[in-house]
Design a protein around this motif. Structure first.
Motif, mmCIF file in Angstrom:
data_model
loop_
_atom_site.group_PDB
_atom_site.id
_atom_site.type_symbol
_atom_site.label_atom_id
_atom_site.label_comp_id
_atom_site.label_asym_id
_atom_site.label_seq_id
_atom_site.Cartn_x
_atom_site.Cartn_y
_atom_site.Cartn_z
ATOM 1 N N MET A 57 0.927 8.379 -14.734
ATOM 2 C CA MET A 57 0.011 9.517 -14.689
ATOM 3 C C MET A 57 -1.347 9.130 -14.126
ATOM 4 N N ASP A 58 -1.633 7.842 -14.071
ATOM 5 C CA ASP A 58 -2.916 7.353 -13.593
ATOM 6 C C ASP A 58 -2.723 6.726 -12.218
ATOM 7 N N PRO A 59 -3.458 7.179 -11.192
ATOM 8 C CA PRO A 59 -3.265 6.613 -9.856
ATOM 9 C C PRO A 59 -3.620 5.138 -9.756
ATOM 10 N N VAL A 60 -4.373 4.623 -10.700
ATOM 11 C CA VAL A 60 -4.710 3.197 -10.678
ATOM 12 C C VAL A 60 -3.494 2.349 -11.039
ATOM 13 N N THR A 61 -2.628 2.861 -11.904
ATOM 14 C CA THR A 61 -1.475 2.084 -12.354
ATOM 15 C C THR A 61 -0.147 2.653 -11.859
ATOM 16 N N VAL A 62 -0.185 3.635 -10.967
ATOM 17 C CA VAL A 62 1.038 4.267 -10.483
ATOM 18 C C VAL A 62 1.908 3.260 -9.735
ATOM 19 N N SER A 63 3.217 3.392 -9.900
ATOM 20 C CA SER A 63 4.139 2.515 -9.200
ATOM 21 C C SER A 63 5.345 3.305 -8.696
ATOM 22 N N GLU A 64 6.039 3.980 -9.595
ATOM 23 C CA GLU A 64 7.254 4.700 -9.233
ATOM 24 C C GLU A 64 6.987 6.062 -8.604
ATOM 25 N N LEU A 65 5.914 6.714 -9.002
ATOM 26 C CA LEU A 65 5.672 8.097 -8.578
ATOM 27 C C LEU A 65 4.722 8.216 -7.392
ATOM 28 N N VAL A 66 4.606 7.174 -6.597
ATOM 29 C CA VAL A 66 3.733 7.224 -5.419
ATOM 30 C C VAL A 66 4.109 8.395 -4.500
ATOM 31 N N PRO A 67 5.393 8.645 -4.213
ATOM 32 C CA PRO A 67 5.719 9.777 -3.339
ATOM 33 C C PRO A 67 5.231 11.129 -3.881
ATOM 34 N N GLU A 68 5.302 11.317 -5.196
ATOM 35 C CA GLU A 68 4.824 12.571 -5.776
ATOM 36 C C GLU A 68 3.308 12.687 -5.665
ATOM 37 N N TRP A 69 2.602 11.571 -5.914
ATOM 38 C CA TRP A 69 1.144 11.576 -5.748
ATOM 39 C C TRP A 69 0.783 11.844 -4.281
ATOM 40 N N GLU A 70 1.543 11.262 -3.365
ATOM 41 C CA GLU A 70 1.274 11.485 -1.940
ATOM 42 C C GLU A 70 1.444 12.960 -1.578
ATOM 43 N N ARG A 71 2.471 13.579 -2.116
ATOM 44 C CA ARG A 71 2.705 14.991 -1.828
ATOM 45 C C ARG A 71 1.525 15.836 -2.296
ATOM 46 N N VAL A 72 1.019 15.557 -3.480
ATOM 47 C CA VAL A 72 -0.108 16.304 -4.028
ATOM 48 C C VAL A 72 -1.380 16.067 -3.202
ATOM 49 N N MET A 73 -1.555 14.850 -2.714
ATOM 50 C CA MET A 73 -2.783 14.478 -1.999
ATOM 51 C C MET A 73 -2.648 14.546 -0.488
ATOM 52 N N GLN A 74 -1.552 15.107 -0.009
ATOM 53 C CA GLN A 74 -1.305 15.243 1.428
ATOM 54 C C GLN A 74 -1.395 13.888 2.140
ATOM 55 N N LEU A 75 -0.661 12.944 1.607
ATOM 56 C CA LEU A 75 -0.561 11.607 2.181
ATOM 57 C C LEU A 75 0.900 11.385 2.556
ATOM 58 N N PRO A 76 1.287 10.403 3.303
ATOM 59 C CA PRO A 76 0.464 9.364 3.906
ATOM 60 C C PRO A 76 -0.331 9.894 5.096
ATOM 61 N N ASP A 77 -1.476 9.347 5.221
ATOM 62 C CA ASP A 77 -2.405 9.696 6.275
ATOM 63 C C ASP A 77 -1.958 9.045 7.579
ATOM 64 N N PRO A 78 -2.121 9.703 8.726
ATOM 65 C CA PRO A 78 -1.734 9.086 10.004
ATOM 66 C C PRO A 78 -2.459 7.764 10.282
ATOM 67 N N CYS A 79 -3.588 7.558 9.628
ATOM 68 C CA CYS A 79 -4.333 6.309 9.828
ATOM 69 C C CYS A 79 -3.569 5.089 9.318
ATOM 70 N N LEU A 80 -2.614 5.306 8.425
ATOM 71 C CA LEU A 80 -1.850 4.181 7.890
ATOM 72 C C LEU A 80 -0.761 3.700 8.850
ATOM 73 N N GLY A 81 -0.540 4.422 9.920
ATOM 74 C CA GLY A 81 0.478 4.018 10.884
ATOM 75 C C GLY A 81 1.801 4.704 10.610
ATOM 76 N N LEU A 82 2.810 4.328 11.392
ATOM 77 C CA LEU A 82 4.114 4.990 11.295
ATOM 78 C C LEU A 82 4.923 4.590 10.066
ATOM 79 N N SER A 83 4.850 3.326 9.677
ATOM 80 C CA SER A 83 5.606 2.871 8.513
ATOM 81 C C SER A 83 4.731 1.967 7.637
ATOM 82 N N PRO A 84 3.842 2.576 6.851
ATOM 83 C CA PRO A 84 2.953 1.768 6.006
ATOM 84 C C PRO A 84 3.722 1.081 4.880
ATOM 85 N N LEU A 85 3.205 -0.049 4.451
ATOM 86 C CA LEU A 85 3.789 -0.760 3.324
ATOM 87 C C LEU A 85 3.590 0.051 2.049
ATOM 88 N N TYR A 86 4.466 -0.152 1.084
ATOM 89 C CA TYR A 86 4.388 0.608 -0.171
ATOM 90 C C TYR A 86 3.057 0.362 -0.878
#
Length: 127
Positions: A57-86
């Motif tokens: 629930m905390d973005p500082v300690t998030v690990s498994e739910l990164v895709p859900e957080w990205e969806r909410v925050m409109q990420l991944p950003d194009p600045c990270l490139g085509l295939s950013p590391l996890y």
């Protein structure tokens, strides 16, 4: 994982909660201890997953739910490139939520450097 009880602790709790009587006596019904041990192991697993969920629930300690957080925050950003590391994606989630921005050039240079652009610079044009 602070706060997660061990299977032994759960088993002790379950034994303490048993009603009195010969049907619940561990000496006369030894199979009961095996059943309680299995229940205790499952309770420990559930307790550990609940602790994991609190961390997600905390973005500082998030690990498994990164895709859900990205969806909410409109990420991944194009600045990270085509295939950013996890890890870069996880860091982007943290930054998007917690970063305090600035209008100084140094702020934008630091963002670019942290995303793998060591020679980043800002050119200011004057009117």
């Amino acid at each position: 994982m602070a706060g997660v009880r061990t299977a032994g602790q759960y088993q002790e709790q379950l034994i303490a909660l048993l009603p009195s009587g010969p049907a619940w006596d561990l000496e006369t019904v030894p199979q009961l201890e095996t059943v309680l041990k299995g229940i205790a192991e499952e309770l420990t697993r559930i307790d550990a997953r609940a602790c994991d969920l609190q961390n997600e629930m905390d973005p500082v300690t998030v690990s498994e739910l990164v895709p859900e957080w990205e969806r909410v925050m409109q990420l991944p950003d194009p600045c990270l490139g085509l295939s950013p590391l996890y890890d870069d994606r996880r860091l982007a989630v943290r930054r998007r939520l917690l970063a305090v921005g600035s209008q100084r050039a140094a702020y934008y240079i630091e963002i670019a450097r942290s995303q793998g652009y060591p020679d980043a610079s800002v050119t200011e044009h004057r009117a």
